[in-house]
Scaffold this active site. Structure first.
Site, mmCIF file in Angstrom:
data_model
loop_
_atom_site.group_PDB
_atom_site.id
_atom_site.type_symbol
_atom_site.label_atom_id
_atom_site.label_comp_id
_atom_site.label_asym_id
_atom_site.label_seq_id
_atom_site.Cartn_x
_atom_site.Cartn_y
_atom_site.Cartn_z
ATOM 1 N N VAL A 221 0.839 -1.200 0.000
ATOM 2 C CA VAL A 221 0.000 0.000 0.000
ATOM 3 C C VAL A 221 0.875 1.252 0.000
ATOM 4 C CG1 VAL A 221 -1.788 1.284 1.218
ATOM 5 C CG2 VAL A 221 -1.881 -1.216 1.139
ATOM 6 N N TYR A 222 1.934 1.239 0.791
ATOM 7 C CA TYR A 222 2.870 2.358 0.786
ATOM 8 C C TYR A 222 3.441 2.558 -0.613
ATOM 9 C CZ TYR A 222 6.981 5.178 1.955
ATOM 10 O OH TYR A 222 7.943 6.164 2.002
#
Length: 278
Positions: free
Chosen positions: A162-163
């Protein structure tokens, strides 16, 4: 732009900790006209502002705004206050970011995925959109936008899906914005996209630097980002091995790159012992 930010108005997000503090200190020491600090942590922000005011020249004003960058409304309201109190910034450094080192299915949709995308990907767009029209209109003065992305925005990596997604979004948007400004002849506004690997600030505590990619000292990164910003350099990849890895990934078939990135360079295991900032 001149060799320093003396006389400029600078806005920095995520200014109460990590790299944000160092950018703010640099701005104050160089005699910026105003240094506008945004952060969600009000107490830390005010404490840091007092430190800056104690060393600032008489002509340098320090403004603080506690703002949740995950909220569009809060960004709009705070931007209005900045324009009223400090004026439109000449330089915007979109530095704020959050990370969770975990497998994708361990992320909570609300507390993790949505928050990471809001703060890392959407907030830089929202903040820039608030101040960009005035930058464009003031066409006789040099303006700068610095978007702090990540090497994770160029290279896939386990335990930071997600980062990585949020930083890929920043890279794509930031460099596209640069091209739009150039094509529309708004050449006084320069955009610099920064894609660093791990920095020793505590944010990535426990992460291991891949082969040829040591964990960087914050002061070194600040110096390089500052020089790139003043020069209006389009992209800064730190260290140089990030650019090499990006080139190899673009040339090699996916499985061939996996075979190098994993067991040889150690990219895919760099987050295995991640604990983050406490």
């Amino acid at each position: 732009m001149a060799r320093t930010v003396r006389g400029a108005r600078i806005l920095i997000t995520g200014a109460a900790s990590g790299m944000g503090r160092l950018y703010a200190e640099r701005a104050v020491l160089e005699g910026a006209k105003s240094v506008v600090l945004w952060d969600v942590n009000k107490a830390s922000l005010e404490e840091f502002a007092e430190v800056l005011r104690a060393v600032a020249e008489p002509g340098t004003a320090v403004y603080t705004y506690a703002v949740d960058l995950g909220e569009l409304g809060a960004i709009a309201q705070t931007a209005h206050k900045v324009r009223r109190h400090a004026g439109d910034p000449d330089i915007v450094i979109n530095n704020a970011g959050i990370v969770r080192g975990a497998l994708f299915w361990e992320h909570d949709n609300g507390d993790d995925t949505r928050k990471i995308m809001q703060v890392n990907a959407l907030a830089p767009m929202y903040v820039t959109r608030e101040f960009l029209p005035a930058m464009i209109e003031d066409s006789y003065r040099a303006k700068r936008i610095v978007n702090i992305a990540s090497a994770a925005g160029l290279l896939s990596n386990p335990r930071m899906s997600v980062y990585a997604a949020s930083k890929w979004a920043v890279v794509g948007w930031s460099d596209s914005l640069r091209l739009e400004l150039e094509r529309e002849d708004h050449t006084n506004v320069k955009v610099t996209t920064v894609t660093p690997s791990y920095i020793d600030t505590g944010m990535f505590e426990g992460a291991r630097g891949p082969l040829l990619t040591p964990i960087m000292k914050p002061e070194y990164v600040v110096d390089r980002v500052w020089d790139a910003m003043l020069a209006g350099r389009p992209m800064l990849m730190l260290p140089k091995s990030v650019g090499l890895a990006k080139a190899l990934k673009g040339i090699l078939p996916t499985r061939a790159w996996d075979a190098i990135a994993g067991p040889v360079f150690g990219v895919y295991s760099s987050m295995d012992d991640f604990v983050g900032r406490s």
